[in-house]
Write an enzyme that holds these catalytic residues in place. Structure first.
Site, short mmCIF file in Angstrom:
data_model
loop_
_atom_site.label_atom_id
_atom_site.label_comp_id
_atom_site.label_asym_id
_atom_site.label_seq_id
_atom_site.Cartn_x
_atom_site.Cartn_y
_atom_site.Cartn_z
N GLU A 1 0.75 -1.45 -0.13
CA GLU A 1 0.40 -0.27 0.20
C GLU A 1 1.12 1.18 0.01
OE1 GLU A 1 -3.42 2.14 2.50
OE2 GLU A 1 -2.74 0.35 3.55
N LYS B 1 -9.63 2.68 -3.29
CA LYS B 1 -9.50 2.21 -2.19
C LYS B 1 -11.31 2.80 -1.44
CE LYS B 1 -8.58 1.55 3.42
NZ LYS B 1 -7.66 1.84 4.47
N CYS C 1 -5.37 -2.86 2.82
CA CYS C 1 -5.68 -2.48 4.46
C CYS C 1 -6.65 -2.60 5.16
CB CYS C 1 -4.76 -1.28 4.45
SG CYS C 1 -4.03 -0.92 6.19
#
Length: 559
Positions: A287, A355, A408
């Protein structure tokens, strides 16, 4: 004196204590339950913690006492199991003001859910005179409902659900493929709470606990039978290289070191392979591995293309920018996106994933418009914001099976990790943005889960171990292999049964070269039906409580 008699005396002493003694014991029992969580996985402690909580609740006389006893148990549990959140706030001095909230405030808020559950349990037990095994069944049902609500309310925080205690141990974790981790929590809390009946007396005090242990044995047998012997089949012609640069969070966004970080990623990606190993086809970086806006840096894209295997891809985390006033910018400001970017060996961007499920107070500020500017700036300084994407999607990648990317925090949400589960015509992402999947055809099932993350915030704590265990449960639930690239670790490749093919340890630097396992031939029951089987199981347990307890109570009320 027999063991049931000794336990009866212990239960009597626990029921008879004062308020502060009761709350202190509840907090200690909650802290004890933490040992069952990864990375310790001392599951038998639950057979002490939950009966102790039930005995404490048996002794309270007022609704408020039942609420505060449950809250104290949860507070002790979450203070110890989530201590690593405080570690993240020690990284930079500007976050120190939030430390009390992280260390005590977050466990208190999570404790409100448990306290409400124990209050409802206590009220039902008193109202309908539920006793013996039935009250333990009801306790397990309400605990599961509380976990489910905690996992969905206010964008949800389903971290350290009780079902995760089995990850890494053979057997019971595989039940997640049938009923998910929430159902696994039910089948964990239920047998663990049944020893409470040993203090009730009766002719067969051991019957309930023995049945509970039998349930664990059956779960173990199912799990062992489900996992095939030998290694899972592999996707032909695919060899992954996971790159773990191990860059400390204090250095990650240091402008003077950003170029060195890129050079490190490139150097690790170029490391020679061991003799006899199949050639690398895909690089996976963590990430926000690239500290620049990759899509806006032609020279950097060219450098990434040069280390990308010929005919292969590099999958890397990177920020993207949509300037204010351009299509896609949110709230009329510069909008950054925490993205996964796909680059080929020519340095061309083939696609990206943004995301969708952002971390509250970490990546966005809830109620930003109504909070004082200083409070907002403490978490997200400046006028820019971090945008949230449309939700789970399936990436069709050249030379690779279709993948479901998860950045994540997104991997912690059961039943929300693939576009199929998101469905069509949903209400948008978890942060209230518009629906980007409405009226689209349902995509094909992805064949693997790709999780890129940066756990550097949490140092060498239990947090990264818990995060990996949670991600592993998603592989079991979905019947899909998991590829996880983490900045500081733990990077790993996991097959669709939750078995690790290999990993890079927390706090280490290096690369991990592994093939990609195939998914299970068919979607798991959980992937097909989600929490439907869990609802049926909860109703079945409630039916048992009704027929063996509530009907008897109603009969006693008849003249």
């Amino acid at each position: 004196m027999s063991l049931p008699d000794r336990l009866a005396r212990l239960a009597t002493r626990m029921r008879g204590g004062g308020r502060w003694r009761r709350l202190g014991l509840a907090a200690l029992l909650g802290g004890l339950a933490t040992l069952a969580m990864p990375p310790v996985n001392a599951v038998p402690v639950l057979w002490l913690a939950f009966p102790g909580l039930i005995w404490l609740l048996d002794g309270v006389e007022r609704p408020a006492a039942a609420f505060w006893t449950g809250l104290a148990f949860a507070f002790g549990h979450f203070v110890l199991s989530l201590y690593w959140v405080g570690e993240a706030l020690l990284v930079f001095p500007r976050f120190w003001a939030l430390l009390p909230f992280a260390v005590a405030g977050l466990p208190f808020l999570l404790g409100l859910f448990v306290g409400t559950g124990t209050l409802v349990w206590w009220a039902l037990v008193r109202r309908f005179r539920i006793g013996g095994v039935a009250r333990c069944l009801l306790f397990a049902v309400l605990w599961t409902v509380v976990e489910y609500v905690r996992g969905h309310a206010f964008t949800g925080f389903p971290w350290n659900l009780m079902g995760y205690v089995w990850v890494g141990l053979p057997g019971p974790a595989q039940v997640g493929s049938l009923i998910g981790v929430y159902g696994l929590s039910l089948l964990t809390v239920l047998p663990a709470s049944l020893p409470a009946v040993l203090a009730d007396g009766g002719r067969r005090p051991w019957a309930g606990p023995v049945v509970g242990l039998g349930l664990v044995v059956l779960m173990t047998i199912y799990g062992v039978a489900r996992v095939p012997a030998g290694e899972a089949p592999l996707v032909p012609g695919v060899m992954l290289r996971l790159v773990q640069p191990n860059i400390a969070q204090t250095d990650k966004w240091n402008a003077d070191a950003e170029l060195d970080h890129v050079r490190l990623l490139l150097a690790l990606s170029r490391q020679p392979q061991p003799p006899g190993q199949a050639p690398i086809t895909t690089l996976v970086w963590p990430e926000t591995a690239v500290p620049y806006l990759l899509e806006d840096e032609p020279e950097l894209l060219k450098a990434v293309g040069q280390v990308t295997p010929r005919g292969g891809l590099t999958l890397t985390g990177s920020l993207r920018l949509t300037p204010a006033g351009t299509p896609g910018a949110q709230d009329g400001t510069d909008t950054y996106w925490n993205s996964l970017v796909v680059v080929n060996d020519q340095g061309q961007v083939l696609g990206h994933y943004d995301k969708a499920h952002l971390v509250p107070f970490g990546e966005y500020t809830p109620f930003r418009r109504w909070l004082p500017l200083r409070a907002v700036a403490l978490v997200s300084p400046g006028n820019s914001i971090l945008g949230s994407g449309p939700g789970p999607s399936t990436l069709d990648l050249p030379g690779l099976p279709p993948a479901s990317p998860l950045i994540c925090y997104e991997v912690i949400f059961p039943g929300m990790v693939t576009a199929q589960e998101a469905g069509t015509g949903s209400g948008g992402d978890q942060n209230g943005n518009g629906d980007a999947t409405k009226n689209r055809p349902l995509p094909e099932r992805p064949r693997w889960l790709l999780n890129v993350t940066n756990d550097a915030w949490f140092g060498r704590t239990a947090g990264p171990h818990q995060h990996l265990a949670i991600a592993t449960m998603r592989a079991i639930e979905e019947g899909l292999p998991l590829v996880r690239a983490a900045n500081t670790g733990i990077s790993a490749v996991v097959d669709p049964y939750g078995r690790e093919l290999g990993h890079l340890a927390l706090g280490s630097r290096g690369v991990l070269d592994l093939p990609l396992p195939q998914s299970t031939p068919w979607p798991t029951p959980y992937a097909r039906w989600g929490d439907g089987p869990l609802a049926a199981l909860l109703l079945a347990v409630l039916g048992v409580i009704y027929f063996f307890t509530l009907r008897m109570y109603q009969g006693r009320q008849c003249p």
